[in-house]
Scaffold this active site. Sequence first.
Site, PDB file in Angstrom:
ATOM      1  N   ASP A  94      -0.559   5.319   0.818  1.00  0.00           N
ATOM      2  CA  ASP A  94      -0.872   6.123   1.913  1.00  0.00           C
ATOM      3  C   ASP A  94      -0.787   5.636   3.263  1.00  0.00           C
ATOM      4  O   ASP A  94      -1.581   4.324   3.307  1.00  0.00           O
ATOM      5  CB  ASP A  94      -2.022   6.908   1.476  1.00  0.00           C
ATOM      6  CG  ASP A  94      -2.081   7.489   0.123  1.00  0.00           C
ATOM      7  OD1 ASP A  94      -1.124   8.393   0.038  1.00  0.00           O
ATOM      8  OD2 ASP A  94      -2.590   7.210  -0.662  1.00  0.00           O
ATOM      9  N   ASP A 122       0.936  -1.087   0.007  1.00  0.00           N
ATOM     10  CA  ASP A 122      -0.082   0.162  -0.188  1.00  0.00           C
ATOM     11  C   ASP A 122       0.887   1.348  -0.038  1.00  0.00           C
ATOM     12  O   ASP A 122       2.259   0.985   0.410  1.00  0.00           O
ATOM     13  CB  ASP A 122      -0.898  -0.043   1.346  1.00  0.00           C
ATOM     14  CG  ASP A 122      -1.496   1.282   1.496  1.00  0.00           C
ATOM     15  OD1 ASP A 122      -2.339   1.843   0.618  1.00  0.00           O
ATOM     16  OD2 ASP A 122      -1.659   1.749   2.640  1.00  0.00           O
TER      17      ASP A 122
HETATM   18  C1  XBP Z   1      -5.673   6.182   0.515  1.00  0.00           C
HETATM   19  C2  XBP Z   1      -6.618   7.088   0.117  1.00  0.00           C
HETATM   20  C3  XBP Z   1      -6.638   8.105  -0.846  1.00  0.00           C
HETATM   21  C4  XBP Z   1      -5.725   9.375  -0.275  1.00  0.00           C
HETATM   22  C5  XBP Z   1      -5.769  10.604  -1.301  1.00  0.00           C
HETATM   23  O1  XBP Z   1      -5.947   5.000   1.106  1.00  0.00           O
HETATM   24  O2  XBP Z   1      -7.732   6.813   0.508  1.00  0.00           O
HETATM   25  O3  XBP Z   1      -7.872   8.632  -1.192  1.00  0.00           O
HETATM   26  O4  XBP Z   1      -6.123   9.646   0.963  1.00  0.00           O
HETATM   27  O5  XBP Z   1      -5.590  10.206  -2.650  1.00  0.00           O
HETATM   28  P1  XBP Z   1      -5.142   3.644   0.927  1.00  0.00           P
HETATM   29  P2  XBP Z   1      -6.431  10.703  -3.780  1.00  0.00           P
HETATM   30  O6  XBP Z   1      -3.804   3.773   1.683  1.00  0.00           O
HETATM   31  O7  XBP Z   1      -5.976   2.530   1.593  1.00  0.00           O
HETATM   32  O8  XBP Z   1      -4.846   3.202  -0.589  1.00  0.00           O
HETATM   33  O9  XBP Z   1      -6.888  12.167  -3.444  1.00  0.00           O
HETATM   34  O10 XBP Z   1      -5.386  10.734  -5.032  1.00  0.00           O
HETATM   35  O11 XBP Z   1      -7.573   9.677  -4.072  1.00  0.00           O
HETATM   36 MG    MG Z   2      -2.944   3.090   3.557  1.00  0.00          MG
END
Ligand code: XBP
Ligand code: MG
Length: 255
Positions: free
Chosen positions: A11, A9
């Site tokens: 973020d 993953d």
């Molecule tokens: C990450 C997200 C993303 C980011 C923003 O979740 O939910 O929406 O917050 O990115 P994960 P975007 O780590 O579970 O993948 O604005 O580009 O969508």
């Molecule tokens: Mg995440």
Amino acid sequence: MTLQALVWDVDGTLAETEDQGHRVAFNLAFREAGLPWHWDSAAYGGLLAVTGGKERLLAWWQRVDPAAAAAPGAAATVRHLHERKTAHYLTLLESGAVTLRPGVQRLLQEARRQGLRQAIATTTTLDNVTRLLEVTLGTAGSGLFEVVGAGDVVPRKKPAPDIYHWVLERLALPAEACLAIEDSAAGASAARSAGMPVIVTRSRYTASDAVGAVLADLDGLGDAASAAGGTTGGHAWSSVVGVDVLRAWHGAARR
Ligand code: XBP
Ligand code: MG
């Protein structure tokens, strides 16, 4: 089945991107558009329950002004705001606002040396991933990952398993030959629903997430300077997560 690939993953897992990155970028886009919205650090934690930036924006709008959020043109407004948010986020990345979490670069390089295949399964926009890898790992950063599954390539974002299925198809591997590294309940659930074993390295906003059944539930990957801690198989665990450790956890799960 032996471990053949790590699926990361982004973020919260590769880096703490949310508070100093995505949240700040959303607020810059709101201000630029003359909107009276501001997401503070505390409130943003709750908003993360909706994954995906466009989806999060729309859910917020529906909450604060349901009529406007349902009006014609609302979807275009969300798209525009999100495009501006992405531009601000990329600028923030270039300014060095976000760095990799401890142990990430070490484990990425170790996995590459040991011949483990590596991929990304994320909800965020592809450009965000590419730029994060460039600024933190240099031009060779993207080359560490054979497959990058990101954003809108699938219709349903995490906790749906779609992005994991997308990545598995391109790796041409069964889910049991892989190990997902996630930080949140939504991420762990997505991997598990695709049949992939998962470890969790909890991040700033996911400390109290109910992550369900995972091979290991940790506070990070750990590094020479500071060990990671958590639980695995119902026991306390503290050390540094290396490929040998991942192989042992993965193997134990398959027995
Ligand atoms: C990450 C997200 C993303 C980011 C923003 O979740 O939910 O929406 O917050 O990115 P994960 P975007 O780590 O579970 O993948 O604005 O580009 O969508
Ligand atoms: Mg995440």
